[in-house]
Design an enzyme around this catalytic site. Structure first.
Site, mmCIF file in Angstrom:
data_model
loop_
_atom_site.group_PDB
_atom_site.id
_atom_site.type_symbol
_atom_site.label_atom_id
_atom_site.label_comp_id
_atom_site.label_asym_id
_atom_site.label_seq_id
_atom_site.Cartn_x
_atom_site.Cartn_y
_atom_site.Cartn_z
ATOM 1 N N GLY A 246 34.240 69.485 87.306
ATOM 2 C CA GLY A 246 34.000 68.138 86.815
ATOM 3 C C GLY A 246 33.325 67.277 87.869
ATOM 4 O O GLY A 246 33.048 67.722 88.993
ATOM 5 N N LYS B 205 43.968 53.573 82.833
ATOM 6 C CA LYS B 205 44.463 53.548 81.449
ATOM 7 C C LYS B 205 45.920 53.995 81.331
ATOM 8 O O LYS B 205 46.537 53.858 80.271
ATOM 9 C CB LYS B 205 43.554 54.402 80.569
ATOM 10 C CG LYS B 205 42.164 53.811 80.441
ATOM 11 C CD LYS B 205 41.196 54.737 79.735
ATOM 12 C CE LYS B 205 39.821 54.074 79.615
ATOM 13 N NZ LYS B 205 39.212 53.730 80.911
ATOM 14 N N VAL C 234 30.232 54.711 81.079
ATOM 15 C CA VAL C 234 29.323 53.722 80.513
ATOM 16 C C VAL C 234 27.998 53.622 81.268
ATOM 17 O O VAL C 234 26.947 53.384 80.649
ATOM 18 C CB VAL C 234 30.019 52.341 80.442
ATOM 19 C CG1 VAL C 234 30.342 51.804 81.826
ATOM 20 C CG2 VAL C 234 29.183 51.352 79.662
ATOM 21 N N THR D 80 30.426 46.851 73.510
ATOM 22 C CA THR D 80 31.572 46.746 72.602
ATOM 23 C C THR D 80 32.102 45.321 72.487
ATOM 24 O O THR D 80 32.470 44.866 71.408
ATOM 25 C CB THR D 80 32.704 47.683 73.060
ATOM 26 O OG1 THR D 80 33.024 47.403 74.426
ATOM 27 C CG2 THR D 80 32.303 49.144 72.925
ATOM 28 N N ARG E 13 36.220 49.926 70.440
ATOM 29 C CA ARG E 13 36.518 51.218 69.823
ATOM 30 C C ARG E 13 38.029 51.436 69.741
ATOM 31 O O ARG E 13 38.809 50.784 70.451
ATOM 32 C CB ARG E 13 35.885 52.348 70.640
ATOM 33 C CG ARG E 13 34.380 52.275 70.716
ATOM 34 C CD ARG E 13 33.824 53.356 71.625
ATOM 35 N NE ARG E 13 34.277 53.195 72.996
ATOM 36 C CZ ARG E 13 34.027 54.058 73.976
ATOM 37 N NH1 ARG E 13 33.338 55.155 73.714
ATOM 38 N NH2 ARG E 13 34.471 53.846 75.188
ATOM 39 N N GLY F 69 29.015 56.972 87.279
ATOM 40 C CA GLY F 69 28.248 58.184 87.059
ATOM 41 C C GLY F 69 29.018 59.361 86.524
ATOM 42 O O GLY F 69 28.435 60.423 86.293
#
Length: 341
Positions: free
Chosen positions: A17, A134, A182, A198, A257, A177
Site C-alpha cells: 500500500g 475516523k 481526495v 461534498t 456521502r 496522495g
C-alpha cells in the site's frame, strides 16, 4: 547513524500500500543494517512491481509474502523470526465499507486479532498498528472497525504475560496522495473542468507519507505499550484544497456521502483525561496501574504535560490551517514536482 533497527527483522502487513511502500523505501535507504524486511500483502502484481524498483537498493533482506491478514495460519508462518510488525493492512474506503460491512469487519477487526495472536506466538518484540482519525467518535463502519482494532492492540498489552513485547497504535489524518484519497481524485478531475465537492465547510487533517513514516519510527523507539500516538497536524478546508488544485474549475457541491463527517476528530473530549502532550505529538494512554505511574514520571520530568480536561482535537477547530498557496507547495513537494495551478 541511529542503529535501533540494526539486525531486526520487520514485517509490514499491507506492505504494498501507499504507506507500506514509503516505509520500506525509508528502511532500505536509512537503515541498511535491517536484517530482513517482509512485505506481506494479497496482490501479486503490486509485489512484483514493488520488487522491480526496490531491487535497485540491493538490500539482501527483502522478502515478499503473498497472504491476507484474515488467514491466521499464513500470517503466523510469515511472522516466524520477526522482531517487529507494522500493521498497515486495512479496508479503508468508507462507502465500500458501508456497502460491504462484514468484509470490512473480517479484515480490520478479525485481521487485527490475527496479527496480535501471531505476534504473541512468534516472539515478536514490538507491534505498531496504523489507525485513522475516523476511529475517534466514529459514525461510519470503517471508523468503528478501526476503533475496535485500536482497542484490541491497546488491550493486547494486558495479555502478553511475561513476553517482552509492546503493542501501540498511531492515529493520523488524511495522507497526501494515498490511493483513493481526495487530492489525487481532484488532480485527476481538474482536466474535466469540474471538481465535485461534498460540502463547502468540510475540513480534514493533513499529513504526508513521510510524516506518517516518521510517526511510526517514533512509536517504535518510544512506545512503552498501550499508547495511541497522535501527531500535531494542520487542517485544510475542502474549498481551499479545490482552489489550490483547480482554480479555474467549477466547484460542484454534491452532498456528504454515507458515513462521512463534516469534520474529523483525532482526540475526543472523553479522551482528554488520558491524554498527554509532547512537543510534536499527543499520547492517549490506557488507564492501568502501570500507566498511572508512567504518567506521573513523564509529567514530573517535564517531558510531557497534561491537556485541559475539556480538550479535543478536531479538524474544524484546529489552530493551524493550510492556506491555498501552502497546499499547492505541499502537492508540488510531496506528489508532483511539475504541478502548477
Amino acid at each position: 547513524m541511529n542503529e535501533f533497527l540494526k539486525n531486526k527483522s520487520i514485517l509490514i502487513t499491507g506492505g504494498t500500500g501507499s504507506f507500506g511502500k514509503k516505509f520500506v523505501e525509508t528502511l532500505v535507504s536509512r537503515y541498511p543494517e535491517v536484517k530482513r524486511i517482509v512485505i506481506y500483502s494479497r496482490d501479486e502484481l503490486k509485489q512484483y512491481e514493488m520488487s522491480q524498483y526496490l531491487n535497485k537498493s540491493h538490500h539482501a533482506g527483502l522478502r515478499y509474502f503473498i497472504g491476507d491478514v484474515r488467514d491466521a495460519e499464513r500470517l503466523k508462518r510469515a511472522c516466524e523470526d520477526v522482531d517487529i510488525i507494522i500493521h498497515a493492512a486495512a479496508l479503508k474506503q468508507v462507502p465500500t465499507a458501508e456497502y460491504n460491512p462484514m468484509e470490512c469487519i473480517k479484515t480490520n477487526v478479525m485481521g487485527a486479532e490475527n496479527v496480535i495472536n501471531a505476534a504473541l506466538d512468534c516472539g515478536v518484540e514490538n507491534v505498531v498498528a496504523l489507525s485513522t482519525d475516523k476511529a475517534a467518535a466514529p459514525i461510519n463502519l470503517y471508523g468503528a472497525t478501526k476503533l475496535c482494532s485500536d482497542k484490541l492492540f491497546v488491550s493486547a498489552n494486558n495479555v502478553k504475560g511475561s513476553r517482552d513485547i509492546s503493542f501501540s497504535v498511531v492515529r493520523y489524518g488524511n495522507v497526501m496522495g494515498s490511493r483513493g484519497s481526495v487530492i489525487p481524485f481532484f488532480l485527476g478531475k481538474r482536466s474535466e473542468g469540474v471538481l465535485p465537492v461534498t460540502h463547502d465547510q468540510m475540513t480534514r487533517f493533513n499529513i504526508s507519507l513521510e510524516e506518517g513514516v516518521e510517526l511510526v519510527l517514533f512509536a517504535l523507539q518510544n512506545s512503552l505499550g498501550g499508547e495511541i500516538f497522535v501527531p500535531k497536524l494542520p487542517s485544510y478546508n475542502i474549498m481551499d484544497l479545490a482552489e489550490a488544485i483547480g482554480p479555474e474549475c467549477e466547484k460542484k457541491i454534491t452532498g456528504i456521502r454515507p458515513g462521512e463527517k463534516l469534520h474529523e476528530d483525532m482526540i475526543t473530549e472523553s479522551d482528554a483525561l488520558n491524554t498527554l502532550e509532547l512537543e510534536k505529538y499527543f499520547i492517549i494512554h490506557p488507564t492501568t496501574n502501570k500507566w498511572n505511574s508512567i504518567r506521573e514520571e513523564l509529567l514530573n520530568s517535564g517531558k510531557a504535560r497534561a491537556v485541559a480536561h475539556n480538550f479535543s482535537y478536531n479538524s474544524g477547530k484546529n489552530d493551524t490551517f493550510l492556506a491555498v498557496d501552502e497546499i499547492r507547495s505541499l502537492i508540488k513537494r510531496h506528489l508532483d514536482p511539475a504541478f502548477n495551478a
